[in-house]
Design an enzyme around this catalytic site. Structure first.
Site, PDB file in Angstrom:
ATOM      1  CG  LEU A 241      15.417  49.539  43.420  1.00  0.00           C
ATOM      2  CD1 LEU A 241      16.359  50.464  44.163  1.00  0.00           C
ATOM      3  CD2 LEU A 241      16.157  48.853  42.275  1.00  0.00           C
ATOM      4  CB  ALA A 242      10.703  52.432  46.644  1.00  0.00           C
ATOM      5  CG  HIS A 243      11.981  52.166  40.669  1.00  0.00           C
ATOM      6  ND1 HIS A 243      11.828  50.959  41.274  1.00  0.00           N
ATOM      7  CD2 HIS A 243      11.683  51.971  39.372  1.00  0.00           C
ATOM      8  CE1 HIS A 243      11.456  50.052  40.380  1.00  0.00           C
ATOM      9  NE2 HIS A 243      11.354  50.648  39.208  1.00  0.00           N
ATOM     10  CB  ALA A 244       8.106  56.700  40.300  1.00  0.00           C
TER      11      ALA A 244
END
Lengths: 90, 146
Positions: B64-67
């Site tokens: 779950l890629a996020h920033a």
């Protein structure tokens, strides 16, 4: 009781942890507030927390705390969450 | 609030990625195509993992890629990338990754409602497996809708 779920951004992964931890706690009949936050805000949030939920990568960054640090490998595995939360709160 | 709509532009089937950075960038490019984030958001998602390690790999085969919310997030958005070849993120238990979700959050206070929907979709332990095997965007949407 207060439980803090942390990740690098305070959204997303810690949100998943919060949602699934709340489900597990509800099933266990344990009343607790679960807060999702990031590492930068951890000190403020963890002051009065009993448990910190996180992934293996953040353990060393958490530093000194009176809370139990519970490391979750599979965020969607409610069996793992249940066992580890029960152990920490039992 | 339900999950952000998954337009075709938000879905990549069997994307080619040589490594985890390329895989995260595919998810970032999809968020940019849908207008949820600027192209620079992909760099931030990569930087999160550079700084903190592969914690975004939250279950076997799934990242779950996020920033952080910020100027590069234009609106709430989700993207789904299935990979032609699994890639290693360096996670002790959950490698290799076959599906990357890209998440852009404009309003942190509200995102937990659709995060809950996301958690529901992945409550079945074979959801990642089925997404990885999906042949088209409709199949991905059907799996995530439960």
């Amino acid at each position: 009781m207060k439980i803090v779920a942390i990740c690098g951004a305070g959204i997303g992964t810690s949100g998943i942890l919060k949602v699934n931890a709340e489900r597990v706690l509800h099933r266990l009949g344990i009343e607790a507030a679960v807060v999702a936050t990031d590492l930068d805000s951890l000190q403020a949030e963890a002051d009065d927390a009993q448990v910190i939920l996180t992934s293996p990568e953040f353990v060393s960054a958490i530093g000194t705390t009176f809370a139990d640090v519970v490391v979750i490998d599979n965020y969607f595995d409610t069996t793992e969450l249940t066992e580890k939360l029960e152990a920490a709160l039992g | 609030m339900a999950l952000p709509p998954l337009d075709d532009a938000a879905i990549v089937i069997r994307g080619e990625a040589a490594d985890w950075r390329a895989a995260v960038r595919l998810a970032g490019a999809a968020l940019a195509r849908t207008g949820a984030a600027t192209p620079a958001y992909a760099d931030q998602m990569v930087r999160m993992i550079d700084e903190h390690g592969p914690y975004a790999v939250i279950s076997p085969g799934l990242a779950l890629a996020h920033a952080r919310p910020g100027p590069d997030v234009l609106t709430d958005g989700l993207s789904v990338v299935t990979l032609a070849e699994p890639v290693a993120f360096g996670h002790p238990q959950n490698d290799p990754v076959r599906v990357v979700l890209g998440l852009a959050v404009a309003t942190p206070a509200q995102h937990l409602s659709y995060i809950a929907d996301l958690a529901n979709a992945f409550n079945d332990s074979d959801t990642t497996e089925r997404l990885a095997a999906a042949d088209d965007a409709d199949a991905v949407r059907a799996i995530l809708a439960g």
